[in-house]
Design a protein around this motif. Structure first.
Motif, PDB file in Angstrom:
ATOM      1  N   ASP A  44      67.529  34.936  27.924  1.00  0.00           N
ATOM      2  CA  ASP A  44      68.860  35.906  27.901  1.00  0.00           C
ATOM      3  C   ASP A  44      69.767  35.355  29.077  1.00  0.00           C
ATOM      4  O   ASP A  44      70.996  35.404  28.807  1.00  0.00           O
ATOM      5  N   ASP A  45      69.144  34.636  30.097  1.00  0.00           N
ATOM      6  CA  ASP A  45      70.308  34.022  31.079  1.00  0.00           C
ATOM      7  C   ASP A  45      71.214  33.192  30.546  1.00  0.00           C
ATOM      8  O   ASP A  45      72.518  33.004  30.524  1.00  0.00           O
ATOM      9  N   TYR A  46      70.426  32.316  29.640  1.00  0.00           N
ATOM     10  CA  TYR A  46      71.396  31.259  28.781  1.00  0.00           C
ATOM     11  C   TYR A  46      72.553  31.781  27.853  1.00  0.00           C
ATOM     12  O   TYR A  46      73.559  31.384  27.810  1.00  0.00           O
ATOM     13  N   PHE A  47      71.875  32.922  27.113  1.00  0.00           N
ATOM     14  CA  PHE A  47      72.827  33.442  26.232  1.00  0.00           C
ATOM     15  C   PHE A  47      73.916  34.346  26.854  1.00  0.00           C
ATOM     16  O   PHE A  47      75.198  34.562  26.404  1.00  0.00           O
ATOM     17  N   ILE A  68      84.540  30.968  18.209  1.00  0.00           N
ATOM     18  CA  ILE A  68      85.008  30.554  19.465  1.00  0.00           C
ATOM     19  C   ILE A  68      83.719  29.877  20.051  1.00  0.00           C
ATOM     20  O   ILE A  68      82.943  31.051  20.282  1.00  0.00           O
ATOM     21  N   LEU A  69      83.541  28.869  20.439  1.00  0.00           N
ATOM     22  CA  LEU A  69      82.393  28.123  21.221  1.00  0.00           C
ATOM     23  C   LEU A  69      82.554  26.848  21.465  1.00  0.00           C
ATOM     24  O   LEU A  69      83.799  26.292  21.624  1.00  0.00           O
ATOM     25  N   ALA A  70      81.342  26.160  22.021  1.00  0.00           N
ATOM     26  CA  ALA A  70      81.641  24.837  22.448  1.00  0.00           C
ATOM     27  C   ALA A  70      80.672  24.063  21.739  1.00  0.00           C
ATOM     28  O   ALA A  70      79.518  24.143  21.412  1.00  0.00           O
ATOM     29  N   GLN A 242      74.040  30.610  17.194  1.00  0.00           N
ATOM     30  CA  GLN A 242      73.466  30.163  18.529  1.00  0.00           C
ATOM     31  C   GLN A 242      74.272  30.883  19.532  1.00  0.00           C
ATOM     32  O   GLN A 242      73.592  31.350  20.592  1.00  0.00           O
ATOM     33  N   TRP A 243      75.527  30.696  19.471  1.00  0.00           N
ATOM     34  CA  TRP A 243      76.793  31.242  20.085  1.00  0.00           C
ATOM     35  C   TRP A 243      76.852  32.680  19.985  1.00  0.00           C
ATOM     36  O   TRP A 243      77.773  33.410  20.783  1.00  0.00           O
ATOM     37  N   ASN A 244      76.277  33.382  19.264  1.00  0.00           N
ATOM     38  CA  ASN A 244      76.361  34.905  19.150  1.00  0.00           C
ATOM     39  C   ASN A 244      77.856  35.351  18.532  1.00  0.00           C
ATOM     40  O   ASN A 244      78.102  36.215  19.315  1.00  0.00           O
ATOM     41  N   CYS A 245      78.442  34.510  17.670  1.00  0.00           N
ATOM     42  CA  CYS A 245      79.692  34.872  17.536  1.00  0.00           C
ATOM     43  C   CYS A 245      79.923  36.006  16.895  1.00  0.00           C
ATOM     44  O   CYS A 245      81.079  36.679  17.184  1.00  0.00           O
ATOM     45  N   LYS A 250      71.013  35.110  18.303  1.00  0.00           N
ATOM     46  CA  LYS A 250      70.219  34.234  19.222  1.00  0.00           C
ATOM     47  C   LYS A 250      69.506  33.137  18.633  1.00  0.00           C
ATOM     48  O   LYS A 250      68.374  32.800  18.927  1.00  0.00           O
ATOM     49  N   ASN A 251      69.984  32.751  17.690  1.00  0.00           N
ATOM     50  CA  ASN A 251      69.624  31.513  16.931  1.00  0.00           C
ATOM     51  C   ASN A 251      69.516  30.144  17.715  1.00  0.00           C
ATOM     52  O   ASN A 251      70.160  30.099  18.520  1.00  0.00           O
TER      53      ASN A 251
END
Length: 384
Positions: A44-47, A68-70, A242-245, A250-251
């Motif tokens: 969770d900290d990562y997300f 929007i992501l990196a 993965q970025w939960n756009c 939380k993939n």
């Protein structure tokens, strides 16, 4: 064993003042955050950090877009991501070419089988909207690729209103803001930009290796109906999960570098604390002082029109009687300052000096100008 253990020498490098076209020196707060704990990519900290980054990127790009992501990679990864997610072999890309980054976009398109058209201006100029509209009307491309701030030439391209022109012809607007974001005005939604990427190592004063990207709603519609498949690593339909756009999925797609996401987060916090208007104003004022001092000491600008000159990277002609590498070496080894020579169309024609990010201040300007004046006198004298 076939290969014995190697012997490594200690390589202690003194910290230099990085005043080339990038990277710039790292903010002290970013340097500190690079040492924060490594996190698991499924905790969770990562997300939560990723969520902070997305919020900061919306502010930096000035967009309400959810896609929007990196991307894990340098600025070129962002270039490849926006091009290949939006275009395939059945599409066409119009490239507004004036520097090396537009040439790189052409190369990426070629490698992915994407047909291209070129509209071009001299490296020391920028595009008029009349020229761009004529090309759009003629070719009716799927997308137009254009560089906002070009670090190879030292030019800044006007963009406000270009999105409307592109959309008039059913064309998406793709923009490179690697050396401009955070230093000069950029308003993604207001200007009708459909896809954009930037990097952290320029005006944001972070480390290279992580590249923010953003896509408009119009671009998202194109992605949803595309008939081609981009590379797995750059497929934003997968990375967005993965970025939960769009939902808290939380993939797991791949493991991003934890130090780099900590660093990007801190860069965005610093930008938000300063605010965009103040950051833009600081860069404009610092560069105006830099240009005034350069003029005073007789340096010649490569870009003839002041309105075309980029605030982050200044290109000046190599002083008469100097060899560019001798000039750069003198500044580096005597003054501890790094500047670069030309790149792409400006090789052998220019020196590229970056005054941006944490280095955009009067003290740095004074040090750089004094070093340039000293180098001119010393290097020219040694040739006589």
């Amino acid at each position: 064993m076939l290969v014995p253990p190697p012997q490594f020498e200690d390589r202690d490098e003194r910290e230099l003042l990085l005043c080339g076209p990038g990277p710039s020196n790292i903010l002290p707060s970013v340097r500190k955050d690079l040492t924060k704990p490594v996190l698991s990519p499924i905790c969770d900290d990562y997300f939560n950090i990723m969520s902070d980054i997305r919020t900061g990127l919306k502010y930096a790009f000035q967009t309400k877009s959810e896609l929007i992501l990196a991307i894990s990679g340098s600025g070129h990864s962002g270039m490849e991501t926006i091009i290949t997610n939006l275009l395939g072999p059945n599409d066409t890309l119009l490239i507004a070419k004036r520097g090396i980054w537009d040439l790189r976009a052409e190369t990426i398109a070629y490698k992915h089988g994407i047909p291209t058209h070129i509209t071009e201006v001299p490296f020391n100029a920028t595009f008029s909207f009349e020229q761009l509209e004529a090309a759009l009307k003629n070719y009716r491309p799927t997308a137009l690729f254009i560089t906002h701030g070009d670090s190879s030439t030292g030019t800044i391209q006007r963009l406000e209103g270009l999105g409307d022109i592109c959309h008039k012809y059913g064309t998406l607007l793709l923009v490179d803001t690697v050396v401009s974001l955070g230093a000069v005005p950029f308003l993604m939604d207001e200007w009708g930009v459909d896809a954009v990427y930037t990097s952290t190592q320029k005006a944001l004063s972070g480390p290279a290796g992580i590249t923010p990207v953003a896509f408009s709603e119009l671009a998202q519609q194109k992605i949803n109906r595309r008939t081609h498949e981009p590379a797995f690593y750059f497929d934003v339909t997968l990375i967005a999960k993965q970025w939960n756009c769009f939902e808290k999925s939380k993939n797991y797609h791949h493991t991003l570098s934890p130090p780099l996401i900590w660093a990007l987060r801190r860069c965005l916090i610093e930008l938000s604390n300063e605010t965009l208007p103040k950051a833009w104003s600081r860069h404009a004022q610092t560069t105006a002082l830099f240009h005034k001092m350069l003029t005073h000491y007789g340096f010649e600008f490569l870009i003839p029109k002041p309105e075309d000159r980029l605030a982050t990277v200044t290109t000046v002609k190599v002083p008469k009687g100097c060899v560019d590498q001798d000039f750069m070496n003198h500044i580096r080894y005597k003054h501890g300052i790094v500047i670069f020579g030309g790149l792409g169309p400006t090789v052998g024609k220019a020196l590229r000096i970056g005054i941006m990010g944490v280095n955009s201040n009067e003290d740095v300007v004074t040090k750089v100008v004094q070093a340039m004046v000293d180098a001119t006198r010393t290097v020219v004298k040694s040739k006589i």
